[in-house]
Motif scaffolding. Structure first.
Motif, mmCIF file in Angstrom:
data_model
loop_
_atom_site.group_PDB
_atom_site.id
_atom_site.type_symbol
_atom_site.label_atom_id
_atom_site.label_comp_id
_atom_site.label_asym_id
_atom_site.label_seq_id
_atom_site.Cartn_x
_atom_site.Cartn_y
_atom_site.Cartn_z
ATOM 1 N N GLU A 40 0.837 -1.197 0.000
ATOM 2 C CA GLU A 40 0.000 0.000 0.000
ATOM 3 C C GLU A 40 0.880 1.258 0.000
ATOM 4 O O GLU A 40 2.032 1.222 0.431
ATOM 5 C CB GLU A 40 -1.008 0.058 1.165
ATOM 6 N N HIS A 41 0.353 2.312 -0.504
ATOM 7 C CA HIS A 41 1.016 3.611 -0.686
ATOM 8 C C HIS A 41 2.077 3.571 -1.789
ATOM 9 O O HIS A 41 2.005 4.374 -2.714
ATOM 10 C CB HIS A 41 1.603 4.156 0.632
ATOM 11 N N VAL A 69 0.848 3.573 -5.281
ATOM 12 C CA VAL A 69 0.447 4.854 -5.867
ATOM 13 C C VAL A 69 1.594 5.416 -6.728
ATOM 14 O O VAL A 69 1.371 6.161 -7.682
ATOM 15 C CB VAL A 69 0.054 5.857 -4.746
ATOM 16 N N SER A 101 -5.188 4.353 -6.799
ATOM 17 C CA SER A 101 -4.322 3.597 -7.722
ATOM 18 C C SER A 101 -5.116 2.637 -8.598
ATOM 19 O O SER A 101 -4.643 2.204 -9.634
ATOM 20 C CB SER A 101 -3.295 2.789 -6.926
ATOM 21 N N LEU A 106 -6.130 -0.262 -7.327
ATOM 22 C CA LEU A 106 -5.951 -1.559 -6.686
ATOM 23 C C LEU A 106 -7.241 -2.042 -6.021
ATOM 24 O O LEU A 106 -7.658 -3.188 -6.207
ATOM 25 C CB LEU A 106 -4.836 -1.414 -5.644
ATOM 26 N N ASP A 107 -7.881 -1.161 -5.249
ATOM 27 C CA ASP A 107 -9.087 -1.566 -4.517
ATOM 28 C C ASP A 107 -10.178 -2.056 -5.465
ATOM 29 O O ASP A 107 -10.805 -3.090 -5.232
ATOM 30 C CB ASP A 107 -9.664 -0.388 -3.715
ATOM 31 N N VAL A 138 -2.882 9.485 1.608
ATOM 32 C CA VAL A 138 -2.098 9.505 0.364
ATOM 33 C C VAL A 138 -1.468 10.894 0.184
ATOM 34 O O VAL A 138 -0.296 11.030 -0.196
ATOM 35 C CB VAL A 138 -2.993 9.123 -0.850
ATOM 36 N N GLY A 168 -4.013 -1.266 4.258
ATOM 37 C CA GLY A 168 -4.807 -0.143 3.758
ATOM 38 C C GLY A 168 -4.042 1.153 3.920
ATOM 39 O O GLY A 168 -2.817 1.159 3.964
HETATM 40 C C1 MEV Z 1 -5.722 2.102 0.067
HETATM 41 O O1 MEV Z 1 -6.507 0.936 0.272
HETATM 42 C C2 MEV Z 1 -4.469 1.785 -0.672
HETATM 43 C C3 MEV Z 1 -3.535 2.958 -0.942
HETATM 44 O O2 MEV Z 1 -2.372 2.396 -1.552
HETATM 45 C C4 MEV Z 1 -4.161 3.978 -1.857
HETATM 46 C C5 MEV Z 1 -4.374 3.478 -3.279
HETATM 47 O O3 MEV Z 1 -3.789 2.468 -3.672
HETATM 48 O O4 MEV Z 1 -5.108 4.178 -4.001
HETATM 49 C C6 MEV Z 1 -3.099 3.649 0.330
#
Ligand code: MEV
Length: 323
Positions: free
Chosen positions: A17-18, A21, A153, A155-156, A204, A284
Motif C-alpha cells: 500500500e502507498h 500509488v 491507484s 488496486l481496490d 495519500v 490499507g
Molecule cells: C488504500 O486501500 C491503498 C492505498 O495504496 C491507496 C491506493 O492504492 O489508491 C493507500
C-alpha cells in the motif's frame, strides 16, 4: 430481469500500500466477503440507495438522487459522499426509470478493507445487469471511487471485481495496473480494527507531502516496499510462512517511515507477534483502521490477545481454490 444483483469483494492489502500509488508492485487478497447490491425499478420520483451493514443490521445511510442526477437528499451517516458516488455511477448508465438500490456490506466500513470499492462494484454491476449495460460498469466504478478517494491507484476496485484469492499487482508507469493470481496454499490471517480510520485521500496526500520534502528518501522507502511485495509473491507461492511474516514486518517498518502508522496500529502489531503471529502490519491507507497478522496455525490466540486490549477482529482464510 426485474431484480438484479451485483457483488463486489472486500480486500486486504498484504504488501505494497502507498508505494503502489508510485507505480510499485503490491500483493493483495480478495476476501470471501464484500458487498451485495439488489437493484430494481421503482415508482419513486428519485433514485434511492440504502446502505446496511450485515454485521449489525444498522442502516448506515439512505440517499436519494434526482432523475436529472441532482443530489436531493441524504439522511444518515456518511451520506454526502455516498450520494455523490451514487450519482457518479448513475451518470454512466442510460436509466429509463428511477432505481431502488439496496446494499449490504459484510465487512467493517471505512477501515482499509476496501468497503467503498466493494460497494461501487456491487452497485455498478447490479445496475449494469438490470439495464443490460454491462459495458458501462468499469467506468462507473472508476467515477465512484474518485468520489470516495480522490485519485486512487485502482488496486481496490480491481480486487473488488476479482475472484477470492491472492494477487500480485504490477503497474509500469503510464500503463494499466496488471494483475496475476498467486498460486499460494490457503492463507490464514487475523485482522483487527486498531482504531478509527483516517481518510485514504488524506493519508495519500500526507505521503505526497513527505515525498516533496524528502523525495530521494521516500522514493527509496517506496522501492523497499515494492521489493517486499515482489519477494512476498515468491514466498507465498512456496508457502514459506516464516519468510512471508518477516516480509510483513519489514513492510510495516517501511510504512512507519512513510508516517502512516499510529500508536494503536504499532501496538496491535506487537501484541499479534507476541501472541504467535509470524508477522504483522497495517493494511490499507493507515492513520487508523486495520492490522493484518499472519497466523498459519489459526488466528485464535492473536484474536484473544487483541480482545484483551479492546481490539475486535476476525479470522479469514483466503484460498483461491475455494470459490
Ligand atoms: C488504500 O486501500 C491503498 C492505498 O495504496 C491507496 C491506493 O492504492 O489508491 C493507500
Amino acid at each position: 430481469a426485474v431484480v438484479a444483483r451485483g457483488h463486489g469483494r472486500a480486500k486486504l492489502i498484504l504488501f505494497g500500500e502507498h508505494a503502489v500509488v508510485y507505480g510499485k508492485p503490491a500483493v493483495a487478497a480478495g476476501l470471501p466477503r464484500g458487498a451485495t447490491a439488489t437493484v430494481q425499478f421503482s415508482d419513486a420520483a428519485v433514485h434511492q440507495l440504502t446502505l446496511r451493514s450485515a454485521l449489525d443490521e444498522d442502516v448506515y445511510a439512505r440517499v436519494e438522487c434526482g432523475a436529472a442526477l441532482d443530489n436531493v437528499g441524504v439522511d444518515a451517516g456518511d451520506g454526502e459522499r455516498l450520494c455523490k458516488a451514487f450519482a457518479a455511477i448513475l451518470g454512466h448508465f442510460d436509466c429509463p426509470k428511477t432505481l431502488q438500490v439496496d446494499v449490504t456490506i459484510e465487512v467493517p466500513m471505512g477501515v482499509g478493507l476496501g468497503s467503498s470499492a466493494a460497494l461501487s462494484v456491487a452497485v455498478a454491476r447490479g445496475i449494469g445487469q438490470l439495464l443490460g449495460q454491462p459495458e458501462q460498469v468499469d467506468e462507473a466504478v472508476d467515477a465512484s471511487e474518485r468520489v470516495f478517494h480522490g485519485n486512487p491507484s485502482g488496486l481496490d476496485q480491481m480486487m473488488a471485481a476479482s475472484k477470492s484469492g491472492v494477487y500480485f499487482y504490477a503497474r509500469a508507469y503510464d500503463s494499466e495496473l496488471e494483475v496475476a493470481p498467486i498460486e499460494a496454499p490457503a492463507l490464514t490471517l487475523a485482522v483487527c480494527e486498531a482504531g478509527p480510520a483516517a481518510s485514504t485521500a488524506a493519508m495519500v496526500e500526507m505521503v505526497a507531502q513527505r515525498r516533496l520534502r524528502e523525495s530521494q528518501l521516500i522514493d527509496s522507502v517506496n522501492q523497499v516496499i515494492g521489493d517486499t511485495a515482489r519477494a512476498a509473491s515468491a514466498a507465498l507461492t512456496d508457502g514459506d510462512w516464516a519468510r512471508v511474516g518477516e516480509l510483513m514486518d519489514i513492510n510495516h517498518g517501511a510504512l512507519s517511515s512513510l508516517g502512516v502508522t499510529t500508536r494503536a496500529i504499532d501496538a496491535a502489531c506487537h501484541v499479534a507477534r507476541g501472541a504467535g503471529a509470524l508477522g504483522a502490519k497495517l493494511t490499507g491507507a493507515g492513520g487508523g483502521g486495520c492490522v493484518v497478522a499472519l497466523t498459519p496455525g489459526g488466528a485464535e490466540d492473536v484474536l484473544k490477545a487483541w480482545a484483551e486490549h479492546g481490539w475486535s477482529g476476525f479470522e479469514v482464510t483466503i484460498d483461491h481454490r475455494s470459490k
